[in-house]
Motif scaffolding. Structure first.
Motif, PDB file in Angstrom:
ATOM      1  N   ASP A   6       0.821  -1.216   0.000  1.00 42.62           N
ATOM      2  CA  ASP A   6       0.000   0.000   0.000  1.00 42.62           C
ATOM      3  C   ASP A   6       0.856   1.268   0.000  1.00 42.62           C
ATOM      4  N   LYS A  11       1.419   2.244  -5.398  1.00 43.91           N
ATOM      5  CA  LYS A  11       0.167   2.765  -5.974  1.00 43.91           C
ATOM      6  C   LYS A  11       0.440   3.450  -7.308  1.00 43.91           C
ATOM      7  N   ILE A  12       1.549   4.180  -7.387  1.00 40.24           N
ATOM      8  CA  ILE A  12       1.930   4.813  -8.659  1.00 40.24           C
ATOM      9  C   ILE A  12       2.186   3.735  -9.700  1.00 40.24           C
ATOM     10  N   ARG A  14       0.944   0.825  -9.902  1.00 42.98           N
ATOM     11  CA  ARG A  14      -0.330   0.189 -10.293  1.00 42.98           C
ATOM     12  C   ARG A  14      -1.241   1.152 -11.061  1.00 42.98           C
ATOM     13  N   GLY A  15      -0.803   2.402 -11.188  1.00 45.26           N
ATOM     14  CA  GLY A  15      -1.602   3.379 -11.922  1.00 45.26           C
ATOM     15  C   GLY A  15      -2.748   3.938 -11.095  1.00 45.26           C
ATOM     16  N   GLU A  16      -2.691   3.748  -9.776  1.00 49.44           N
ATOM     17  CA  GLU A  16      -3.774   4.244  -8.908  1.00 49.44           C
ATOM     18  C   GLU A  16      -3.600   5.724  -8.589  1.00 49.44           C
ATOM     19  N   ILE A  17      -2.359   6.209  -8.746  1.00 44.48           N
ATOM     20  CA  ILE A  17      -2.042   7.614  -8.501  1.00 44.48           C
ATOM     21  C   ILE A  17      -1.282   8.107  -9.731  1.00 44.48           C
ATOM     22  N   ASN A  19       1.330  10.187 -12.154  1.00 45.79           N
ATOM     23  CA  ASN A  19       2.710  10.655 -11.985  1.00 45.79           C
ATOM     24  C   ASN A  19       3.174  11.298 -13.277  1.00 45.79           C
TER      25      ASN A  19
END
Ligand code: 5GP
Length: 120
Positions: A6, A11-12, A14-17, A19
């Motif tokens: 987590d 997260k970056i 996984r493309g959740e945030i 950049n």
């Protein structure tokens, strides 16, 4: 301590945030630091799950480790900072000031950087 999936760089990855990517391939992602400490401040991370420099160099193969460091220098050339110079930093653990527990190297450049280690 085991790898924490987590963490913000996971997260970056996984493309959740979002950049601001400057380089990406199968093994490495490089993106601009959200809180830049120099005119050029880029973070380079392996895509593998490694907590720190220590974890990475013990857990990844010599080939992967070697390619990673070659890419750090290649990214600095790509950023155009190799001529005037730059600094690479791997904060490691508590005393090293590491905040994000996914191994990363900072590339800082674009001005004359100060003393290597702030006093106090
Ligand atoms: P550390 O202290 O772990 O070596 O550095 C972590 C770096 O990650 C800090 O320079 C911080 O500004 C950067 N950072 C933290 N969260 C984010 C984020 O969500 N996006 C980006 N691009 N950088 C981040």
């Amino acid at each position: 301590m085991s790898y924490q999936p987590d963490n913000i760089f996971a997260k970056i990855l996984r493309g959740e945030i979002p950049n601001d990517t400057v380089y990406e391939d199968d093994e490495v992602l490089a993106f601009r630091d959200i809180n830049a400490q120099a005119p050029v401040h880029v973070l380079v991370i392996p895509k593998g799950e490694y907590i720190s420099l220590d974890d990475f160099t013990q857990g990844a193969s010599a080939e992967v480790v070697g390619r990673f460091f070659q890419k750090v220098a290649e990214i600095a050339r790509q950023l155009g900072v190799d001529g005037e110079g730059y600094r690479v930093i791997a904060n490691t653990g508590h005393n090293g000031g590491q905040e994000v527990p996914h191994f990363h190297m900072h590339i800082c450049a674009g001005r004359r950087l100060g003393r290597m280690i702030a006093q106090g």
